[in-house]
Design a protein around this motif. Structure first.
Motif, PDB file in Angstrom:
ATOM      1  N   GLY A   1      38.646  41.522 -81.665  1.00 23.76           N
ATOM      2  CA  GLY A   1      39.842  40.794 -81.272  1.00 23.76           C
ATOM      3  C   GLY A   1      40.230  41.141 -79.850  1.00 23.76           C
ATOM      4  N   THR A   2      41.363  40.604 -79.421  1.00 24.92           N
ATOM      5  CA  THR A   2      41.824  40.807 -78.046  1.00 24.92           C
ATOM      6  C   THR A   2      43.318  41.108 -78.036  1.00 24.92           C
ATOM      7  N   ILE A   3      43.702  42.110 -77.264  1.00 26.71           N
ATOM      8  CA  ILE A   3      45.103  42.454 -77.051  1.00 26.71           C
ATOM      9  C   ILE A   3      45.440  42.129 -75.602  1.00 26.71           C
ATOM     10  N   VAL A   4      46.436  41.279 -75.392  1.00 25.89           N
ATOM     11  CA  VAL A   4      46.873  40.926 -74.039  1.00 25.89           C
ATOM     12  C   VAL A   4      48.289  41.464 -73.838  1.00 25.89           C
ATOM     13  N   THR A   5      48.462  42.253 -72.789  1.00 27.45           N
ATOM     14  CA  THR A   5      49.769  42.824 -72.474  1.00 27.45           C
ATOM     15  C   THR A   5      50.261  42.241 -71.157  1.00 27.45           C
ATOM     16  N   VAL A   6      51.364  41.514 -71.200  1.00 24.32           N
ATOM     17  CA  VAL A   6      51.928  40.924 -69.977  1.00 24.32           C
ATOM     18  C   VAL A   6      52.966  41.890 -69.414  1.00 24.32           C
ATOM     19  N   SER A   7      52.557  42.621 -68.392  1.00 23.18           N
ATOM     20  CA  SER A   7      53.438  43.565 -67.715  1.00 23.18           C
ATOM     21  C   SER A   7      53.912  42.925 -66.405  1.00 23.18           C
ATOM     22  N   SER A   8      53.988  43.684 -65.339  1.00 18.50           N
ATOM     23  CA  SER A   8      54.467  43.148 -64.059  1.00 18.50           C
ATOM     24  C   SER A   8      54.013  44.063 -62.938  1.00 18.50           C
ATOM     25  N   VAL A   9      53.903  43.500 -61.736  1.00 20.82           N
ATOM     26  CA  VAL A   9      53.602  44.315 -60.563  1.00 20.82           C
ATOM     27  C   VAL A   9      54.712  45.343 -60.336  1.00 20.82           C
ATOM     28  N   LEU A  10      55.919  45.041 -60.822  1.00 21.06           N
ATOM     29  CA  LEU A  10      57.042  45.959 -60.652  1.00 21.06           C
ATOM     30  C   LEU A  10      56.865  47.232 -61.462  1.00 21.06           C
ATOM     31  N   ALA A  11      55.912  47.263 -62.370  1.00 20.69           N
ATOM     32  CA  ALA A  11      55.603  48.505 -63.079  1.00 20.69           C
ATOM     33  C   ALA A  11      55.132  49.575 -62.110  1.00 20.69           C
TER      34      ALA A  11
ATOM     35  N   ALA B   1      40.878  44.471 -74.372  1.00 23.69           N
ATOM     36  CA  ALA B   1      42.261  44.596 -73.902  1.00 23.69           C
ATOM     37  C   ALA B   1      42.387  43.962 -72.515  1.00 23.69           C
ATOM     38  N   VAL B   2      43.404  43.139 -72.340  1.00 26.79           N
ATOM     39  CA  VAL B   2      43.651  42.454 -71.065  1.00 26.79           C
ATOM     40  C   VAL B   2      45.059  42.821 -70.594  1.00 26.79           C
ATOM     41  N   LEU B   3      45.149  43.397 -69.407  1.00 29.14           N
ATOM     42  CA  LEU B   3      46.440  43.757 -68.817  1.00 29.14           C
ATOM     43  C   LEU B   3      46.792  42.736 -67.741  1.00 29.14           C
ATOM     44  N   VAL B   4      47.971  42.139 -67.855  1.00 23.99           N
ATOM     45  CA  VAL B   4      48.413  41.112 -66.907  1.00 23.99           C
ATOM     46  C   VAL B   4      49.580  41.677 -66.105  1.00 23.99           C
ATOM     47  N   GLU B   5      49.400  41.753 -64.781  1.00 21.57           N
ATOM     48  CA  GLU B   5      50.437  42.306 -63.904  1.00 21.57           C
ATOM     49  C   GLU B   5      50.685  41.346 -62.731  1.00 21.57           C
ATOM     50  N   PRO B   6      51.362  40.244 -62.988  1.00 20.43           N
ATOM     51  CA  PRO B   6      51.590  39.251 -61.923  1.00 20.43           C
ATOM     52  C   PRO B   6      52.763  39.624 -61.034  1.00 20.43           C
TER      53      PRO B   6
ATOM     54  N   LEU C   1      47.691  38.561 -54.104  1.00 21.95           N
ATOM     55  CA  LEU C   1      46.938  39.689 -53.561  1.00 21.95           C
ATOM     56  C   LEU C   1      47.723  40.987 -53.608  1.00 21.95           C
ATOM     57  N   TYR C   2      49.010  40.953 -53.244  1.00 15.94           N
ATOM     58  CA  TYR C   2      49.772  42.202 -53.209  1.00 15.94           C
ATOM     59  C   TYR C   2      49.884  42.839 -54.586  1.00 15.94           C
ATOM     60  N   ALA C   3      49.830  42.027 -55.640  1.00 14.41           N
ATOM     61  CA  ALA C   3      49.880  42.578 -56.994  1.00 14.41           C
ATOM     62  C   ALA C   3      48.603  43.363 -57.299  1.00 14.41           C
ATOM     63  N   ARG C   4      47.471  42.914 -56.769  1.00 16.31           N
ATOM     64  CA  ARG C   4      46.219  43.639 -56.972  1.00 16.31           C
ATOM     65  C   ARG C   4      46.207  44.940 -56.183  1.00 16.31           C
ATOM     66  N   CYS C   5      46.946  44.966 -55.079  1.00 15.33           N
ATOM     67  CA  CYS C   5      46.980  46.160 -54.228  1.00 15.33           C
ATOM     68  C   CYS C   5      48.107  47.122 -54.606  1.00 15.33           C
ATOM     69  N   ALA C   6      49.009  46.704 -55.481  1.00 18.02           N
ATOM     70  CA  ALA C   6      50.205  47.501 -55.800  1.00 18.02           C
ATOM     71  C   ALA C   6      49.907  48.925 -56.249  1.00 18.02           C
ATOM     72  N   PRO C   7      48.847  49.178 -57.076  1.00 16.71           N
ATOM     73  CA  PRO C   7      48.598  50.569 -57.490  1.00 16.71           C
ATOM     74  C   PRO C   7      48.366  51.521 -56.319  1.00 16.71           C
TER      75      PRO C   7
END
Length: 359
Positions: free
Chosen positions: A213-223, A260-265, A312-318
């Motif tokens: 199965g698949t678990i998708v977690t919709v988080s945020s760049v603000l994390a 597992a899919v993590l979404v951080e838009p 792009l900035y969301a991908r660079c946020a970490p």
């Protein structure tokens, strides 16, 4: 209604849609694409250019570099997330929290039209009344008893869930000093504890599924960044990201067939952030839900794990937290992240409260 539309004075500007991400998207399918890069030395050769000519050597080196980068990306994907699982939409039962509007509704409609069984959990009725292949269950995910009751009903109606998309969220958009304790508790319960409740309710059936199965977690760049006037929301999203990564580590060892899919838009053009203006439309454009939906659906369909982050900035946020403290302050001032919520209007939670009391 488009809550992210530019001010009236900017609507007719030819450059209004222009952004760094749009430029990179064009480059990725042209100058940065391995297939296109190999066309250049082939074209030179067709013009009888010698193999040792500087333009030929340079073009071959560039094409080889892009090819190696592409191969490295595939290897990285396989090592990080494992082999893809087999996905048969006719056999999938998808549960989406907060699926009555915005991103959740888009994903629900896509899979409903494609033959999957979709269950939407929300305290609000669906915006369009109903959608083909989608079953609506009124449920407040901050209430563990409601989640458990609805989980049993979904299994009776549709079968054991195989995909869970934790998307439900609310925003208060106030300074901490202006937040009362009930508002903070409801925010944390919906944005963070609700994910624990749904995972406890649906994860057992997902892990038992023969094809995984698949678990998708919709988080945020603000994390990763945090923001003024969003203390409760950012704290919950940071916890949600940590929850996802910890759960992913557990599943990798105990149930390797679950992806597992993590979404951080970045900022989405949905009613959740009604009124918020992007500080810089070129570097930090407002994200259309359809773009995030497309990426999430692609990951689920391919049966692979992933991190979905856009723009792009969301991908660079970490990498933000790697910067020296002084540069972090400068970056925050230049980006305007701590001032964006000043125009926030949001959508009223009164309807949600009334619905909860009615239950």
């Amino acid at each position: 209604m488009d809550y992210s539309s530019p001010p009236p004075g900017d609507r007719d500007s030819w450059f209004a849609p222009m952004s760094l991400d749009l430029i990179l998207k064009v480059l990725n399918v042209s100058f940065f694409h391995p297939f296109v890069a190999w066309i250049i030395p082939l074209s030179f050769r067709a013009q009888t250019m010698h193999w040792d000519a500087p333009p030929m050597l340079l073009s071959i080196a560039w094409a080889a570099f892009l090819t190696l980068t592409w191969v490295a990306g595939i290897i990285n994907q396989r090592i990080a997330y494992g082999p893809p699982r087999h996905v048969d939409l006719s056999e999938e039962v998808i549960v989406i929290t907060g699926g009555s509007s915005g991103l959740g509704l888009l994903i629900a409609e896509v899979y409903g039209m494609r033959g999957a069984s979709v269950a939407v959990l929300d305290v609000r009725d669906m915006e369009n009344g109903e959608a083909r292949g989608v079953t609506f269950y009124k449920c407040d995910v901050s209430d563990k008893d409601q989640v458990a009751r609805v989980a049993a009903q979904i299994e009776r109606d549709l079968g054991p869930p195989t995909i869970l998309i934790n998307n439900a969220a609310i925003v208060n958009g106030k300074p901490l000093l202006d937040l009362d304790l009930p508002s903070i508790e409801r925010s944390i319960s919906t944005n963070l504890l609700g994910a624990f409740y749904t995972l406890k309710a649906f994860l057992p059936s997902i892990t038992r599924a023969e094809e995984g199965g698949t678990i998708v977690t919709v988080s945020s760049v603000l994390a990763h960044l945090g923001a003024a006037h969003l203390t409760d929301y950012c704290a919950a999203k940071a916890g949600l990201t940590a929850l996802h990564r910890s759960l992913e580590a557990e599943l990798r060892a105990s149930h390797p067939h679950v992806r597992a899919v993590l979404v951080e838009p970045g900022q989405l053009s949905t009613p959740l952030f009604h009124g918020v203006r992007s500080p810089n439309a070129f570097l930090a454009p407002v994200v259309e839900p359809v773009d995030v939906c497309r990426a999430v659906v692609a990951a689920i369909d391919a049966g692979r794990g992933a991190r979905v982050a856009t723009p792009l900035y969301a991908r660079c946020a970490p990498w933000y937290n790697v910067l020296p403290a002084a540069l972090q302050v400068v970056a925050r001032r230049l980006s305007g992240v701590d001032y964006a919520m000043r125009s926030f209007r949001g959508r009223s939670l009164a309807g949600e409260k009334e619905e909860k009391r009615a239950d």
